[in-house]
Design an enzyme around this catalytic site. Structure first.
Site, short mmCIF file in Angstrom:
data_model
loop_
_atom_site.label_atom_id
_atom_site.label_comp_id
_atom_site.label_asym_id
_atom_site.label_seq_id
_atom_site.Cartn_x
_atom_site.Cartn_y
_atom_site.Cartn_z
N ARG A 127 2.08 -13.39 -0.42
CA ARG A 127 2.34 -12.06 0.13
C ARG A 127 1.89 -11.05 -0.91
NH1 ARG A 127 3.35 -9.60 4.78
NH2 ARG A 127 4.78 -11.26 5.42
N ASP B 215 8.27 -17.95 8.67
CA ASP B 215 6.88 -18.35 8.95
C ASP B 215 6.35 -19.41 7.98
OD1 ASP B 215 6.81 -16.60 11.02
OD2 ASP B 215 5.59 -15.08 10.02
N PHE C 63 12.77 -6.06 3.00
CA PHE C 63 13.80 -6.88 3.65
C PHE C 63 13.20 -7.71 4.78
CE2 PHE C 63 16.73 -6.14 7.49
CZ PHE C 63 17.39 -7.36 7.39
N ASP D 218 10.85 -12.74 6.86
CA ASP D 218 9.75 -13.18 7.72
C ASP D 218 8.96 -14.30 7.06
OD1 ASP D 218 8.29 -12.68 10.22
OD2 ASP D 218 6.63 -12.09 8.94
N LYS E 292 0.84 -1.22 0.00
CA LYS E 292 0.00 0.00 0.00
C LYS E 292 0.86 1.26 0.00
CE LYS E 292 -2.16 -1.56 3.72
NZ LYS E 292 -1.75 -2.97 3.77
N PHE F 140 -2.59 -0.77 14.84
CA PHE F 140 -2.41 -1.29 13.48
C PHE F 140 -2.16 -2.80 13.49
CE2 PHE F 140 0.42 -2.47 9.97
CZ PHE F 140 -0.29 -2.02 8.88
N ASP G 297 8.98 -12.64 19.03
CA ASP G 297 7.88 -13.32 18.36
C ASP G 297 8.22 -14.79 18.11
OD1 ASP G 297 5.42 -13.63 17.13
OD2 ASP G 297 6.05 -12.78 15.22
N ASP H 225 -4.33 -5.86 12.11
CA ASP H 225 -3.76 -6.84 11.19
C ASP H 225 -4.09 -8.27 11.65
OD1 ASP H 225 -2.30 -6.18 8.82
OD2 ASP H 225 -0.65 -7.41 9.55
N ASP H 226 -3.99 -8.50 12.97
CA ASP H 226 -4.31 -9.81 13.53
C ASP H 226 -5.79 -10.14 13.31
OD1 ASP H 226 -1.71 -9.88 14.38
OD2 ASP H 226 -2.16 -9.64 16.51
N LYS I 180 8.40 -5.14 17.00
CA LYS I 180 8.41 -5.75 15.67
C LYS I 180 7.70 -4.89 14.61
CE LYS I 180 7.11 -9.86 13.08
NZ LYS I 180 6.53 -11.20 13.07
#
Length: 358
Positions: A117, A112, A103, A108, A62, A244, A179, A248-249, A205
């Site tokens: 993405r 994960d 990056f 990530d 975005k 934020f 995390d 997102d969660d 994070k």
């Protein structure tokens, strides 16, 4: 600033909106990094790879972080001081933040085991890439400092920007470490999922690089280097960053993948998400026992059971209430801490994120 960005096309660029100028600058930066920086012919294959890495991973989001540098700078200095060179430099610093984001995300996604993405396969998932993506993530980070050196080295705020980027990177990596150790693969321990640990992960994070970094960069570019004013901005922006990430969660579970551009996997990945932390605060011992048998499992039935538990606990309504309360809390923080800074810097950011669906 280097002539590669600020040249005779300035008058045309001035007629474009900030997002248009931002997008137009990207190809110039790619060309600069891959053709005008290192020109040793033996590096041709590596520089071709760098171009592919940049084009695939940097421009797809975005761009809120990157555009917030020029957006904030426009609020911090009068229009008469905002030369086209200054605008182009602010856009450049914005792209450095987008490169930092790229990056983090490339690395990530590997950690994960993510699949998609921004609506496309993760970089490491593309044919022929695999774990070579680790070095590609290093190239994205290193590109930041090549660009800052070429374009900001003669500016009074250059050292401030270098320190800001390196400190923010370290903070984000510490947050990622928290995390990862809170939810190690194959070790499901819901006792680790406390609100205190959750907030620490989010602060380090996400909030520093996504919210404080762009505004702090604009402040330094505007000549605002007082520690007090930066701390005031931090109070507001870290609160916004926490909201934020919670949002997102929420979208990971309740968002539409066709809109968000990614398939939510927080439940399967045993993530210390706001939803599971909140659920643990609200649920009965029986519900917790059920959650412990299902959370962090990859089979569809387990994931659906977790979502059913969330629905029973009415987490969607709990989230909506949290969102409203967070917005009013933010208004109070702005009134208290932004006495010497334009409120619009923070309100413009808030408008972009509150009630978003992706």
């Amino acid at each position: 600033m280097g002539d590669s960005i600020c040249n005779g096309t300035n008058s045309k660029k001035a007629l474009l909106s900030d997002p248009q100028q931002f997008d137009a600058q990207f190809e110039e930066l790619v060309t600069e990094l891959t053709q005008r920086d290192f020109t040793d012919p033996v590096l041709a294959d590596a520089l071709k790879r760098l171009r592919e890495v940049l084009v695939y991973n940097a421009p797809g989001g975005k761009k809120n972080r990157g555009l917030s540098v020029i957006g904030s700078l426009r609020e911090l200095i009068p229009p008469t001081q905002l030369t086209q060179d200054t605008v182009q430099r602010a856009l450049l610093v914005g792209w450095c933040i987008e490169l930092l984001q790229a990056f983090f995300l490339v690395a990530d996604d590997i950690m994960d085991s993510s699949v998609t993405r921004r609506g496309q396969p993760c970089w490491y998932k593309k044919d022929g890439i695999g774990l070579d993506a680790i070095n590609d993530s290093f190239l994205l980070e290193a590109s930041i400092y090549r660009l800052l050196r070429r374009h900001c080295r003669d500016q009074p705020y250059y050292i401030h920007l270098l320190e800001l980027f390196t400190e923010t990177t370290f903070q984000t990596e510490l947050g990622q470490a928290l995390d990862l150790m809170t939810a190690p693969p194959g070790q499901i321990d819901l006792n680790r999922f406390t609100m205190e640990r959750y907030k620490a992960i989010v602060k380090y994070k996400t909030a520093f690089y996504s919210f404080y970094l762009p505004v702090a960069a604009a402040m330094y570019m505007a000549g605002i280097k007082s520690e007090e004013e930066h701390n005031n901005a931090k109070h507001i922006l870290l609160e916004m960053g926490q909201f934020f990430q919670i949002q997102d969660d929420y979208l990971d579970c309740y968002g539409d993948p066709a809109v968000t551009g990614k398939i939510g996997t927080d439940i399967q990945d045993n993530k210390c998400s706001w939803l599971v932390v909140k659920a643990l605060e609200l649920m009965s011992p029986e519900q917790r026992a059920e959650l412990e048998t299902c959370y962090g499992r990859h089979d569809v039935a387990s994931v659906e059971k977790v979502k059913a538990l969330y629905n029973t606990l009415q987490l969607s309504a709990v989230y909506q209430q949290y969102e409203d309360e967070s917005y009013w809390r933010l208004q109070k923080l702005i009134a208290h801490y932004a006495q010497n800074l334009p409120h619009s810097v923070f309100l413009n950011f808030a408008k972009k994120i509150y009630k978003r669906n992706k």
